[in-house]
Every structure is written in C-alpha cells, then in structure tokens.
Motif scaffolding. Structure first.
Motif, PDB file in Angstrom:
ATOM      1  N   LYS A 143       0.840  -1.197   0.000  1.00 44.53           N
ATOM      2  CA  LYS A 143       0.000   0.000   0.000  1.00 44.53           C
ATOM      3  C   LYS A 143       0.879   1.252   0.000  1.00 44.53           C
ATOM      4  O   LYS A 143       1.858   1.335   0.748  1.00 44.53           O
ATOM      5  CB  LYS A 143      -0.905  -0.001   1.229  1.00 44.53           C
ATOM      6  N   GLY A 144       0.558   2.200  -0.878  1.00 44.21           N
ATOM      7  CA  GLY A 144       1.298   3.456  -0.948  1.00 44.21           C
ATOM      8  C   GLY A 144       2.462   3.445  -1.913  1.00 44.21           C
ATOM      9  O   GLY A 144       3.018   4.500  -2.228  1.00 44.21           O
ATOM     10  N   GLN A 145       2.838   2.267  -2.410  1.00 44.42           N
ATOM     11  CA  GLN A 145       3.932   2.208  -3.383  1.00 44.42           C
ATOM     12  C   GLN A 145       3.439   2.599  -4.772  1.00 44.42           C
ATOM     13  O   GLN A 145       2.246   2.595  -5.050  1.00 44.42           O
ATOM     14  CB  GLN A 145       4.559   0.817  -3.405  1.00 44.42           C
ATOM     15  N   LYS A 146       4.388   2.911  -5.649  1.00 42.19           N
ATOM     16  CA  LYS A 146       4.073   3.313  -7.022  1.00 42.19           C
ATOM     17  C   LYS A 146       4.553   2.229  -7.988  1.00 42.19           C
ATOM     18  O   LYS A 146       5.702   1.790  -7.901  1.00 42.19           O
ATOM     19  CB  LYS A 146       4.759   4.648  -7.364  1.00 42.19           C
ATOM     20  N   ALA A 169      -1.863   0.507  -4.164  1.00 42.01           N
ATOM     21  CA  ALA A 169      -0.735   1.158  -4.831  1.00 42.01           C
ATOM     22  C   ALA A 169      -1.227   2.269  -5.757  1.00 42.01           C
ATOM     23  O   ALA A 169      -2.385   2.312  -6.168  1.00 42.01           O
ATOM     24  CB  ALA A 169       0.050   0.132  -5.636  1.00 42.01           C
ATOM     25  N   THR A 170      -0.306   3.169  -6.081  1.00 40.62           N
ATOM     26  CA  THR A 170      -0.529   4.174  -7.124  1.00 40.62           C
ATOM     27  C   THR A 170      -0.077   3.560  -8.439  1.00 40.62           C
ATOM     28  O   THR A 170       1.037   3.043  -8.536  1.00 40.62           O
ATOM     29  CB  THR A 170       0.274   5.454  -6.839  1.00 40.62           C
ATOM     30  N   ALA A 188      -6.439   3.242 -12.976  1.00 38.85           N
ATOM     31  CA  ALA A 188      -5.106   3.787 -13.259  1.00 38.85           C
ATOM     32  C   ALA A 188      -5.053   5.268 -12.876  1.00 38.85           C
ATOM     33  O   ALA A 188      -5.944   6.048 -13.240  1.00 38.85           O
ATOM     34  CB  ALA A 188      -4.760   3.617 -14.733  1.00 38.85           C
ATOM     35  N   ASP A 189      -4.011   5.650 -12.142  1.00 35.89           N
ATOM     36  CA  ASP A 189      -3.874   7.035 -11.676  1.00 35.89           C
ATOM     37  C   ASP A 189      -3.213   7.923 -12.715  1.00 35.89           C
ATOM     38  O   ASP A 189      -3.487   9.123 -12.764  1.00 35.89           O
ATOM     39  CB  ASP A 189      -3.043   7.055 -10.380  1.00 35.89           C
ATOM     40  N   GLU A 190      -2.339   7.348 -13.531  1.00 35.45           N
ATOM     41  CA  GLU A 190      -1.663   8.119 -14.577  1.00 35.45           C
ATOM     42  C   GLU A 190      -1.559   7.256 -15.830  1.00 35.45           C
ATOM     43  O   GLU A 190      -1.141   6.106 -15.758  1.00 35.45           O
ATOM     44  CB  GLU A 190      -0.273   8.559 -14.128  1.00 35.45           C
ATOM     45  N   VAL A 191      -1.973   7.829 -16.954  1.00 36.30           N
ATOM     46  CA  VAL A 191      -1.967   7.092 -18.210  1.00 36.30           C
ATOM     47  C   VAL A 191      -1.026   7.787 -19.187  1.00 36.30           C
ATOM     48  O   VAL A 191      -1.178   8.973 -19.481  1.00 36.30           O
ATOM     49  CB  VAL A 191      -3.385   7.009 -18.828  1.00 36.30           C
TER      50      VAL A 191
END
Length: 332
Positions: A143-146, A169-170, A188-191
């Motif tokens: 949790k909290g990792q990217k 996770a991010t 997905a947080d960033e594409v």
C-alpha cells in the motif's frame, strides 16, 4: 474429441482436428471445456519461442486456460467431484485448452467464481495468476507504493491494474488513446500515451515495474525505477538466476546468462533486481482470485467472444495487439 492443433513450429495456422480424449491419472480430473481464452503465450509457443524452456510433441493442441465442468475424477482426487464447475491454467506439459476435453491435476484447478459465466471465467486464470505472482509473490507490492504496469489495456494489464489498486498502490500505465478510458475506469492514476509520450521522461523513482512487452520497452523501464525497486517481466529474456531457479541445467543457464547480459548490466547500474516470470499453475491462488471476483473487487474485461471454429481468426486478432481485454473461444 475436436481440437485446434499445429503440426510444426512457426507462423502456421491452426487446423481443426480429431484427437484422442485424454486419459486421466489418479490425481487428475477430466474436464469438459466450455470456454478457453487466447493469450500471447499461445503464439509464442506456436512460433517456437519457448522451446528452450518446454519442448512439445506435434501435433500440438494450443491453449493455456479454460473454464468447464468436471466429467470424470481420478481414483485419488479428494477436493472435486463430477459436475463441479471449474476454471484453471494447466501445467505446461498438460497444455491444450483449445479442445473439448483436458486432463488436469486437481492441484491446478479451482471452483469457478459463482458470479461469472463460463466465458467470463475462462478469461481469468492465466492473466490472474500472472498478475498475482508478479505483484504479490515477486514484487511484494505494498500500500502506498508506485508501480508502472506496461500495456494496461491488454489482457494481463487490465487484471494487474485492478489487483494493484486492491493492494492500495498508485498505478501508472501505458495505453493508446483508444485504451485510455478503459484503464482509467479500472483505477489507473496516470496514463501515458505510448504513441506520443515517453514514459521514462514522465515517471521517476517508482517502486516497481510490471513489464509485459519486453525488448526496448523493458530496457527503458529501468529509467523509471528507484534504487532498490524491482522489475518483473513476462516478455523479457530469462537470466542466469532464472536458469538456476528453474533447474535448467548448466548449458541452458549459460545461454540465459549470455542472452540476458544487457538486462543484468541494467539491473546492476540501477540497483533494481530484475526477475523473469514463467508463471506456475496454482489452484490455491485461483481460489483467492475467485474471492476477489465474487466480492466485486476485480472484474473480467472481455473484448469479444468467438466460436470455436474461429480460433485462428481470434489468434490473429490477439496477435495484432488491438484487443482491449481478453478474447474468448466458446467451445460449448
């Protein structure tokens, strides 16, 4: 039984053939296959790209996961009975799900998620086990990792994004404009649009990378990882460490060492351990995954369902790279 087979390695079309129904051993069940999914590993096997790892006899029935109903059980099978609805990824030497029946060890199967159709359930075993073993067993994602997940709109990517979000996770992922909305809907947080952007110029100091593409993409992935982060790939080259763990013997391990030299150099340069994943079947992990699905935490993503006789068309569609989610063969 009817089955889709190839007669030699290479970019050859499958043909519909009559094959013997498999005999089962004491710890195996005979499964009547209702649906199977097509995965990139199928055309890699067809092309002979895994010959160093597994050798097959011809004619060869392709196919690496399925859902169906148990038709017969071996004398020492204890956890399943005739009539059970199951889903599974068979062992590599038992591959062959583009067929009406398969013999499979009871350790490799699980009851299919109750809320899924056979077609939906068939989409899960290979991508679910691959994602679970990559993210949980190897990367130990927390949790909290990217994490960067390559090709998020593909079969493995759509499952891996959901699993990474379940962990907390991010998630960054690569996708085309056509796949962007899908991966965003999965969390997905960033594409990153891989057609117009370079992910290594945008993402920095990530804890983990899950690579499904190999080659130059895998090599560039080292640029986004922090020191001490981890990279796992299902499409990169095996290295010497894999050869030793897999029990490949001295000669093959030496070949892996030479072939994977560039990746080993990048691993040392970035202080980022690299692992090649050759996924293992696991009924136990499929039971965990079934729980995620039955509780609504993960859902199957299916591009289309095609009839069994269109298996070659389905294979070509997966090979084109245009599929969003999984391609399913309806066998019954």
């Amino acid at each position: 039984m009817k089955a889709m087979v190839i007669d030699r390695y290479g970019k050859v079309p499958m043909r519909l053939a009559e094959m013997p129904t498999p005999e089962i051993r004491e710890y195996e069940v005979l499964a009547e296959i209702h649906a199977a999914s097509i995965n990139p590993v199928d055309f890699k096997i067809r092309d002979g790209k895994v010959k160093l790892l597994v050798k097959y006899k011809m004619p060869l029935i392709l196919g690496n996961d399925f859902s169906g109903v148990i038709a017969k059980v071996g004398a020492k099978v204890t956890r399943f009975k005739v009539g059970d609805e199951i889903y599974a990824r068979p062992r590599k030497n038992k591959m062959g799900t583009f067929a009406e029946f398969i013999a499979i060890h009871e350790d490799d199967i699980a009851l299919k998620p109750k809320n899924l159709s056979f077609e939906e359930a068939a989409s899960i075993p290979l991508i679910g086990l691959t994602s679970y073993q990559a993210l949980i067993d190897i990367l130990d994602l927390q949790k909290g990792q990217k994490i960067l997940i390559q090709a998020g709109a593909g079969g493995v990517g759509t499952f891996a994004i959901q699993l990474a979000k379940l962990v907390g996770a991010t998630v960054a992922t690569t996708a085309s404009e056509a796949g962007a909305n899908l991966v965003k809907s999965l969390g997905a947080d960033e594409v990153i649009n891989y057609k117009t952007e370079k992910f290594e110029e945008i993402l920095k100091k990530y804890d983990a990378v899950f690579d499904t593409l190999g080659g130059e993409i895998l090599e560039r992935s080292f640029e986004v990882i922090r020191s001490g982060g981890k990279i796992v790939s299902v499409s990169g080259l095996p290295n010497a460490r894999f050869g030793k763990e897999y029990g490949s013997g001295f000669f093959k391990t030496l070949l892996f060492s030479v072939a994977g030299h560039k990746l080993t150099t990048l691993e040392k340069k970035h202080n980022a351990p690299y692992t090649f994943l050759f996924m293992k079947p696991s009924g136990e992990q499929l039971r965990i995954i079934a729980n995620y699905i039955e509780t609504g935490k993960i859902k199957p993503i299916i591009d289309r369902v095609l009839p069994f006789e269109d298996a070659q068309i389905a294979m070509e569609y997966v090979e084109s790279g245009r599929a969003k989610g999984k391609i399913i063969l309806k066998i019954r």
